[in-house]
Scaffold this active site. Structure first.
Site, PDB file in Angstrom:
ATOM      1  N   SER A 180      -0.356   4.735  -5.397  1.00 24.19           N
ATOM      2  CA  SER A 180      -1.146   4.170  -4.302  1.00 24.19           C
ATOM      3  C   SER A 180      -2.554   3.699  -4.598  1.00 24.19           C
ATOM      4  O   SER A 180      -3.163   3.045  -3.760  1.00 24.19           O
ATOM      5  CB  SER A 180      -1.194   5.154  -3.143  1.00 24.19           C
ATOM      6  OG  SER A 180       0.027   5.141  -2.479  1.00 24.19           O
ATOM      7  N   SER A 193      -0.303   2.746  -1.101  1.00 25.14           N
ATOM      8  CA  SER A 193      -0.659   2.944   0.282  1.00 25.14           C
ATOM      9  C   SER A 193      -2.149   2.724   0.561  1.00 25.14           C
ATOM     10  O   SER A 193      -2.527   2.606   1.721  1.00 25.14           O
ATOM     11  CB  SER A 193      -0.291   4.366   0.712  1.00 25.14           C
ATOM     12  OG  SER A 193      -1.063   5.324   0.019  1.00 25.14           O
ATOM     13  N   LYS A 245     -10.851   5.749   2.032  1.00 19.52           N
ATOM     14  CA  LYS A 245      -9.497   5.723   2.598  1.00 19.52           C
ATOM     15  C   LYS A 245      -9.403   6.719   3.757  1.00 19.52           C
ATOM     16  O   LYS A 245     -10.002   7.805   3.686  1.00 19.52           O
ATOM     17  CB  LYS A 245      -8.487   6.092   1.495  1.00 19.52           C
ATOM     18  CG  LYS A 245      -7.027   5.995   1.922  1.00 19.52           C
ATOM     19  CD  LYS A 245      -6.088   6.332   0.758  1.00 19.52           C
ATOM     20  CE  LYS A 245      -4.632   6.102   1.117  1.00 19.52           C
ATOM     21  NZ  LYS A 245      -3.709   6.407  -0.002  1.00 19.52           N
TER      22      LYS A 245
HETATM   23  N1  GLN Z   1       4.694   4.335  -2.805  1.00 14.89           N
HETATM   24  C1  GLN Z   1       4.853   5.709  -3.102  1.00 14.89           C
HETATM   25  C2  GLN Z   1       5.420   6.431  -1.913  1.00 14.89           C
HETATM   26  O1  GLN Z   1       5.641   5.816  -0.942  1.00 14.89           O
HETATM   27  C3  GLN Z   1       3.541   6.320  -3.535  1.00 14.89           C
HETATM   28  C4  GLN Z   1       2.578   6.556  -2.437  1.00 14.89           C
HETATM   29  C5  GLN Z   1       1.289   7.182  -2.882  1.00 14.89           C
HETATM   30  O2  GLN Z   1       0.950   7.165  -4.069  1.00 14.89           O
HETATM   31  N2  GLN Z   1       0.583   7.750  -1.931  1.00 14.89           N
HETATM   32  O3  GLN Z   1       5.671   7.600  -1.971  1.00 14.89           O
END
Ligand code: GLN
Length: 474
Positions: free
Chosen positions: A182, A158, A83
Site C-alpha cells: 500500500s 491503499s 493517511k
Molecule cells: N492490496 C493489499 C490488500 O488489499 C495490500 C494492502 C495494504 O498494504 N494495506 O491487502
C-alpha cells in the site's frame, strides 16, 4: 515559482534563504488543494486553519532561533499529509470507513508525534481504501481518489490519497502503511518514491491495525533524498510498540552519494511471468541496463515459493483482519457492523473461516509454514546478491472500475509486492519512467535493515534518470 511543486530539500533551502515563508508554503498547498480536490478526492479531512496557525508558529520559531533550528527540526515549516489510518490528536480519523466517521483521537500516533516534533505541518488526512484493504483506492467509503496523471485511472492503493496528494503538489510528503503493497503501489502509479521499511523499523503505535504481523509504516515523497530524510525522523525503537527493534537509525541522507560500483543485483526469474505487461517488462529491462551502467553486476536469482505468496497472504492477512476488526462491534468502538463495506466483510468472513476449529490447521497453520518458506527464499537470495530488482506492478495504473468487480484481479496487482511483506524485508519503489503518459515504478528489495543501501541504489538511479521532475498537468 510554483511553490507546491518543490521537493522538501528545495523548500527547506528556500525557507533558510528567506525566499519564502512557511506561511506561503502552506498557502501554496492549500491553494492547490482548492484547485484540484474536486477532481482528485485525495483528502478526507483538510486542516486549513490548523495548518496556517502552525505555519505562522514555524515562521516565528525561525525568526527567533535562526537557521540552526533546522538541525533540531529538519522538517520545520514543511506541509505534509497523513493517511487517515493514523491517529491524529484533535483531527478526525476514519480509516477510510464510515464505521468510525466521528472519531477524534485524543492522542497522536508515534510517527505523527515525531513528524510534528520535527516541525512538519499537517495539511490534512488522506483518503484510502477502508481499513487499508485494497490496491486502488476504490474501497474507500469516501469515494475513489483519482490519479493526477490521468483522472480516469486509479492512483494505486491503499494509500491512494497520499500518492495523489504528493504527486499533485497538495503536500510535500505523505505517510502511508504497507501491509502488502500500500505504499509502493501508489508510489509506482503516481511517479513517487515510496518506502516499505523492514518490519519493526517504524512504530505502529496509534495506527489502526490491519494485519499486525505484516503492517509497516512508510512514506511517499517526490525524491529519494526527501524519503531518506523522513525515515531518519520516524524510524526507531518505541516503548509503545513492542515489535520495534532497538537498532540505531542511520542518517540515511549522509550516505546517498556513495557509488554502487560492484553492487550485486539479483533479478528474480519468477517475477518475469506471463501476465506481466510487455511494455512494463521492456521498461524494467532498460532500468536494469541503467543500473549496470552505474556499476551494478546482474545475476538471475530464483525465489521458488513465489507462486504460493499470494495464496499465503490471502489466508494469513484476512485471519489477522478478522481478529483486529472484531473490536469495531458498535459497542466498544464504531457504528454497527452492517456498515462495513463489501471488501471488509469478505475478509472478515474469510479470516473467521480460516481461524475456525477444524480449518485452522488446514489453512492458517499451513499458510504460516509456507510463509517461512517464502522468507527463506529471500534469505537464500541475499547470500548471493545485495539487492533484488523487479517491477513494482505487472500492469499500468488501471481504469477506475476496471478491476473493482473482480477481487482476484485486484489482488494480483500486488503479486510482486506482497511476498516482501510475508518476509518482513524492506523494499523501495522508485520512479522508472512513463508508458503512454502513465507512471511506472521499479522495486528495490533488500535484506532486513538494509534501507541505507536501498536509498543509495535509488539515489544513483534517480540522479541518472530524474523522472521525478515530470509533474502531472493538473
Ligand atoms: N492490496 C493489499 C490488500 O488489499 C495490500 C494492502 C495494504 O498494504 N494495506 O491487502
Amino acid at each position: 515559482m510554483n511553490l507546491s511543486n518543490l521537493t522538501i530539500k528545495e523548500a527547506t533551502l528556500g525557507l533558510k534563504k528567506k525566499k519564502f515563508s512557511s506561511n506561503q508554503l502552506v498557502k501554496a498547498c492549500l491553494d492547490k488543494i482548492k484547485k484540484v480536490e474536486k477532481k482528485l478526492n485525495a483528502f478526507i479531512t483538510i486542516n486549513e486553519n490548523g495548518a496556517i496557525d502552525q505555519a505562522n508558529n514555524c515562521d516565528l520559531y525561525f525568526k527567533k532561533f535562526g537557521e540552526g533550528i533546522f538541525e533540531k527540526k529538519p522538517l520545520l515549516g514543511i506541509p505534509i499529509a497523513i493517511k487517515d489510518l493514523f491517529s491524529t490528536k484533535d483531527l478526525k480519523t476514519t480509516a477510510g470507513s464510515i464505521i468510525i466517521n466521528k472519531y477524534i483521537p485524543p492522542f497522536d500516533a508515534t510517527v505523527v508525534k515525531k513528524l510534528k516534533n520535527a516541525g512538519a505541518i499537517i495539511v490534512g488526512k488522506t483518503n484510502e481504501d477502508a481499513w487499508g484493504h485494497g490496491s486502488s483506492g476504490e474501497n474507500s467509503d469516501h469515494g475513489p481518489t483519482r490519479n493526477p496523471y490521468n483522472l480516469e485511472r486509479v492512483p494505486g492503493g491503499s494509500s491512494s490519497g497520499s500518492g495523489a496528494a504528493v504527486a499533485s503538489g497538495e503536500c510535500f510528503m505523505a505517510t502511508g502503511t504497507d501491509t502488502g503493497s500500500s505504499v509502493r503501489l501508489p508510489a509506482a502509479y503516481c511517479n513517487l518514491v515510496g518506502i516499505k521499511p523492514t518490519y519493526g523499523r517504524v512504530s505502529r503505535y496509534g495506527i489502526i491495525a490491519m494485519a499486525s504481523s505484516f503492517d509497516t509504516v512508510g512514506h511517499l515523497t517526490k525524491t529519494v533524498y526527501d524519503n531518506a530524510l523522513t525515515l531518519e525522523i520516524t524510524a526507531g525503537k518505541d516503548s509503545y510498540d513492542a515489535t520495534t527493534v532497538p537498532k540505531d537509525v542511520p542518517k540515511y541522507t549522509h550516505y546517498l552519494e556513495k557509488s554502487i560500483e560492484g553492487l550485486k543485483i539479483g533479478i528474480p526469474e519468477e517475477y518475469f511471468i506471463s501476465g506481466i505487461d510487455e511494455k512494463v517488462e521492456n521498461k524494467i529491462l532498460s532500468a536494469i541496463k541503467q543500473l549496470q551502467k552505474l556499476g551494478g553486476k546482474v545475476n538471475k536469482i530464483s525465489l521458488p515459493h513465489t507462486e504460493y505468496a499470494m495464496a499465503t497472504y490471502y489466508i494469513l492477512v484476512p485471519s489477522e483482519i478478522s481478529s483486529n476488526l472484531s473490536k469495531f462491534d458498535g459497542i466498544r468502538y464504531g457504528d454497527e457492523r452492517e456498515l462495513f463495506g463489501d471488501e471488509a466483510k469478505r475478509r472478515i468472513m474469510l479470516g473467521t473461516y480460516t481461524l475456525s476449529s477444524g480449518y485452522y490447521d488446514a489453512y492458517y497453520l499451513k499458510a504460516a509454514k509456507v510463509r517461512t518458506l517464502v522468507k527463506r527464499d529471500f534469505e537464500e537470495a541475499f547470500k548471493k546478491v545485495d539487492v533484488l530488482i523487479a517491477p513494482s506492478s505487472p500492469t499500468l495504473p488501471f481504469k477506475i472500475g476496471e478491476k473493482a468487480a473482480d477481487p482476484l484481479q485486484m489482488y494480483l496487482s500486488d503479486i510482486f509486492l506482497c511476498p516482501v511483506n510475508l518476509a518482513g524485508m524492506p523494499s523501495l519503489n522508485v520512479p522508472m519512467g512513463f508508458i503512454d503518459g502513465l507512471p511506472v515504478g521499479m522495486q528495490i528489495i533488500g535484506q532486513q535493515f538494509s534501507e541505507k543501501l536501498l536509498y543509495q541504489v535509488a539515489y544513483k538511479y534517480e540522479e541518472a534518470t530524474q523522472y521525478y521532475k515530470i509533474s502531472p498537468k493538473i
